[in-house]
Design a protein around this motif. Structure first.
Motif, PDB file in Angstrom:
ATOM      1  N   LEU A 189      32.297  50.002  30.288  1.00 56.46           N
ATOM      2  CA  LEU A 189      32.742  48.790  30.966  1.00 56.46           C
ATOM      3  C   LEU A 189      33.752  49.113  32.061  1.00 56.46           C
ATOM      4  CD1 LEU A 189      33.089  46.357  27.923  1.00 56.46           C
ATOM      5  CD2 LEU A 189      31.317  46.336  29.689  1.00 56.46           C
ATOM      6  N   GLY A 190      34.608  50.106  31.800  1.00 52.94           N
ATOM      7  CA  GLY A 190      35.595  50.511  32.801  1.00 52.94           C
ATOM      8  C   GLY A 190      34.936  51.057  34.054  1.00 52.94           C
ATOM      9  N   ALA A 193      33.197  48.184  35.914  1.00 58.85           N
ATOM     10  CA  ALA A 193      34.131  47.324  36.643  1.00 58.85           C
ATOM     11  C   ALA A 193      34.580  47.989  37.945  1.00 58.85           C
ATOM     12  CB  ALA A 193      35.342  47.009  35.761  1.00 58.85           C
ATOM     13  N   LEU A 196      31.738  47.943  40.423  1.00 62.86           N
ATOM     14  CA  LEU A 196      31.537  46.601  40.967  1.00 62.86           C
ATOM     15  C   LEU A 196      32.547  46.310  42.073  1.00 62.86           C
ATOM     16  CD1 LEU A 196      29.926  43.978  40.734  1.00 62.86           C
ATOM     17  CD2 LEU A 196      31.586  43.195  39.024  1.00 62.86           C
ATOM     18  N   VAL A 197      33.808  46.653  41.832  1.00 60.29           N
ATOM     19  CA  VAL A 197      34.841  46.435  42.847  1.00 60.29           C
ATOM     20  C   VAL A 197      34.531  47.252  44.097  1.00 60.29           C
ATOM     21  CG1 VAL A 197      37.272  46.810  43.414  1.00 60.29           C
ATOM     22  CG2 VAL A 197      36.649  45.832  41.199  1.00 60.29           C
TER      23      VAL A 197
END
Length: 221
Positions: A189-190, A193, A196-197
């Motif tokens: 997930l890290g 994320a 995605l950014v």
């Protein structure tokens, strides 16, 4: 939930991962432009040198490159701190792959525009800066966005030279807790994320460039 207790350590690792990735992308982008422009505009010697660099780092394993710079290079008296080594190797990787993006984008500018520039008595440097590059940069951005995300994912390899990035800290927590599912789920997930950014930032830059806000000359060339 025991997973919550992992977050502070993983967040510290994520910060290291982000720092290494952004530094490598920034340095690698400079190398990409230098090598890519040298391939197109340089003389035979400069173009050959740029080609050798590109093929060497594109044609060998990133992991082996990382180990060579960290373990073999000190044997001839040149050594870097682990973080500096990770940034350097990733930057060279970005530069090698990015140079092909730059070269292809520069070559995509129509011959007619080069002929028009010569007719107006523009020099090669003036043509490159004011005509070719502004248009080529817009074409480069989608590919550079993909390369940036790929660099983020490849940054996990720096954990193998004892850099406490996200992957290193995840493995350390897993060794202590044996909670593979929890630790690696949070790690996935890290990375997602951060990807995605990074993707959103690159798309914003691309949108601004195409509107002429980031590179006004490109909109009028």
């Amino acid at each position: 939930m025991p997973w919550v207790s992992y977050l502070p350590s993983l967040a510290q690792g994520a910060f290291v991962t982000a720092w290494i990735t952004l530094a490598a992308i920034a340095i690698g982008a400079v190398l990409a432009f230098v090598a890519g422009i040298a391939r197109v505009e340089g003389g035979r010697a400069v173009s050959t040198l740029a080609l050798c660099y590109t093929e060497l780092f594109r044609g060998t394993s990133l992991l082996v490159q990382l180990f060579w710079f960290y373990y073999a290079l000190p044997l001839i008296g040149i050594s870097f701190e682990p973080v500096a080594t990770g940034i350097l190797v990733l930057a060279l990787h970005v530069g090698a792959y990015g140079s092909e993006i730059v070269r292809g984008a520069l070559a995509s500018v129509s011959v007619q525009q080069h002929e028009a520039a010569r007719a107006l008595n523009f020099g090669r440097l003036h043509t490159l800066i004011h005509i070719t590059l502004p248009q080529a940069i817009i074409e480069m951005l989608p590919a550079f966005g993909n390369l940036a995300i790929e660099t983020l994912k490849l940054s996990s390899l720096v954990s193998l030279i004892s850099i406490a990035d996200l992957t290193f800290r995840a493995q350390s927590i897993r060794n202590l807790t044996l909670d593979s599912a929890g630790v690696y789920t949070l790690t996935l997930l890290g990375y997602f994320a951060m990807s995605l950014v990074l993707m959103l930032v690159m798309r914003l830059i691309e949108r601004l460039a195409r509107r002429g806000a980031a590179f006004p000359r490109a909109a009028h060339s």
